[in-house]
Design a protein around this motif. Structure first.
Motif, PDB file in Angstrom:
ATOM      1  N   TYR A  90     -18.380  87.061  26.161  1.00 38.98           N
ATOM      2  CA  TYR A  90     -17.339  87.153  26.998  1.00 38.98           C
ATOM      3  C   TYR A  90     -16.601  86.131  28.033  1.00 38.98           C
TER       4      TYR A  90
ATOM      5  N   ASP B  43     -15.029  83.972  30.275  1.00 39.96           N
ATOM      6  CA  ASP B  43     -14.880  83.823  31.827  1.00 39.96           C
ATOM      7  C   ASP B  43     -15.192  84.748  32.675  1.00 39.96           C
ATOM      8  N   LYS B  44     -14.753  86.051  31.495  1.00 43.13           N
ATOM      9  CA  LYS B  44     -15.358  87.418  32.325  1.00 43.13           C
ATOM     10  C   LYS B  44     -16.506  87.987  33.099  1.00 43.13           C
ATOM     11  N   ILE B  45     -17.486  86.633  32.982  1.00 43.57           N
ATOM     12  CA  ILE B  45     -18.820  87.409  33.378  1.00 43.57           C
ATOM     13  C   ILE B  45     -18.805  85.403  33.601  1.00 43.57           C
ATOM     14  N   ARG B  46     -19.848  85.640  35.078  1.00 43.52           N
ATOM     15  CA  ARG B  46     -20.764  84.763  35.702  1.00 43.52           C
ATOM     16  C   ARG B  46     -21.611  84.369  35.640  1.00 43.52           C
TER      17      ARG B  46
ATOM     18  N   LEU C  88     -16.930  96.649  31.100  1.00 51.36           N
ATOM     19  CA  LEU C  88     -15.682  96.244  30.920  1.00 51.36           C
ATOM     20  C   LEU C  88     -14.528  97.250  31.198  1.00 51.36           C
TER      21      LEU C  88
ATOM     22  N   GLU D 234     -16.297  91.774  40.255  1.00 48.98           N
ATOM     23  CA  GLU D 234     -17.259  90.573  38.911  1.00 48.98           C
ATOM     24  C   GLU D 234     -18.367  90.841  38.564  1.00 48.98           C
TER      25      GLU D 234
ATOM     26  N   VAL E  98     -10.962  97.728  38.812  1.00 50.53           N
ATOM     27  CA  VAL E  98     -11.294  97.312  38.180  1.00 50.53           C
ATOM     28  C   VAL E  98     -11.285  95.744  38.915  1.00 50.53           C
TER      29      VAL E  98
ATOM     30  N   ILE F 262     -22.653  95.199  29.291  1.00 52.62           N
ATOM     31  CA  ILE F 262     -21.614  94.959  29.736  1.00 52.62           C
ATOM     32  C   ILE F 262     -20.273  95.370  29.540  1.00 52.62           C
ATOM     33  N   ASP F 263     -20.454  95.431  28.276  1.00 51.64           N
ATOM     34  CA  ASP F 263     -19.025  96.680  27.433  1.00 51.64           C
ATOM     35  C   ASP F 263     -18.835  98.199  28.829  1.00 51.64           C
TER      36      ASP F 263
END
Length: 322
Positions: free
Chosen positions: A52, A54-57, A25, A33, A30, A21-22
């Motif tokens: 994380y 709301d950076k992730i669904r 990001l 989603e 950018v 994930i990092d």
């Protein structure tokens, strides 16, 4: 709506998924989603992803297989492009930027991939994985050798939807199956630079090699994939598959399995050795003759070595009980 939907299907990889994930990001591009589909994890994956916000669904589904989890993510993706990332792999910072640029500038390209680094669990580079290809790529090239890695592939959602996504009956090799179906309906582009890091560790799914052999044989022998080949070409392609897995087993010291797969390669195509000459080998008559007989030598040597090891292991076990 975002331009790219990044889909990470995960199962019990709480120790690695944060790195994955990092790396998303940290992208220079950018407009994306991140969709994490948790395929029934029983470790701390949910809690790790929750940090994380709301950076992730995040979606949790009952455990089935990776193919089903990936299709679940695709169905919920809102981006024009789909980028896949395994939960234990990483991207280099410019990955999305480079691939989006290619897709934006050529509407005929449906999928773009790249070279990658193979790394150990702590991220140290072990190998630069990739070959030099001239674009656009063809179905025949891909059918001969799968050079598209799941974690550095990006495709238009429209073409993935057109072929109905991943085959959910496959436990492994579902990505190769999808690439082959996409190669029949769109052009593909290959970037001759690494854009990701593929992590090798004891928990890799590819360790289940026997299942992978079964699945890959199912994929390559599909009628639609072999329709352009005659009988001998089909036998040769299957023999190459067994030969490739024999080399894997040899390198991982599974000697009996190596010998058995060399033998299966010979049964499919007795002259398989002449088609598996190393790229950097000198072109001499003596070498070509050796290559023809090499698989036969390998069968005897590796089965013999495997049986010897098995006997020694059994002897040691018997001594422990004395």
């Amino acid at each position: 709506m975002p331009k790219v939907s990044v889909i990470i299907a995960t199962y019990n990889r709480a120790n690695y998924i944060r790195d994955a994930i990092d790396s998303v990001l940290a992208q220079t591009f950018v407009d994306y989603e991140i969709i994490v589909v948790d395929d029934g994890s029983t470790d701390d994956t949910r809690e790790t992803v929750a940090t994380y916000g709301d950076k992730i669904r995040y979606f949790y589904v009952e455990h089935v297989n990776q193919s089903t989890a990936l299709n679940f993510g695709i169905a919920r993706a809102t981006g024009e492009y789909i980028a896949f990332l395994d939960d234990d792999d990483l991207w280099l910072p410019n990955k999305l930027e480079v691939q989006v640029s290619i897709l934006e500038n050529n509407s005929q390209i449906g999928l773009v991939s790249s070279e990658a680094y193979q790394v150990n669990p702590d991220g140290t580079v072990l190998y630069h994985w990739g070959r030099k290809y001239h674009n656009p790529l063809s179905f025949d090239q891909l059918f001969e050798y799968n050079f598209i890695n799941h974690s550095v592939a990006m495709a238009r959602k429209s073409v993935i939807d057109q072929v109905l996504g991943f085959d959910q009956t496959l436990q492994t090799t579902q990505d190769y199956d999808l690439w082959l179906r996409l190669a029949k309906i769109c052009k593909m582009d290959y970037i001759n630079q690494p854009l990701g890091k593929i992590r090798f560790h004891p928990g890799n799914k590819h360790k289940n090699r026997n299942q992978k052999i079964k699945d890959r044989l199912y994929v390559i022998t599909k009628v639609e994939n072999m329709a352009h080949m005659n009988y001998f070409q089909k036998r040769l392609r299957i023999a190459k598959e067994y030969y490739m897995h024999a080399e894997y087993f040899k390198n991982t010291e599974s000697f009996l399995s190596a010998g058995k797969n060399y033998f299966k390669a010979i049964l499919c195509y007795p002259a398989i050795g002449s088609y598996c000459v190393p790229e950097n080998a000198p072109n001499t008559h003596l070498l070509r003759l050796y290559q023809i007989f090499r698989p036969y030598i390998q069968v005897v040597y590796w089965i013999g070595k495997g049986l010897f090891r098995k006997k020694n292991k059994q002897t040691k076990q018997n001594e422990c009980y004395k």
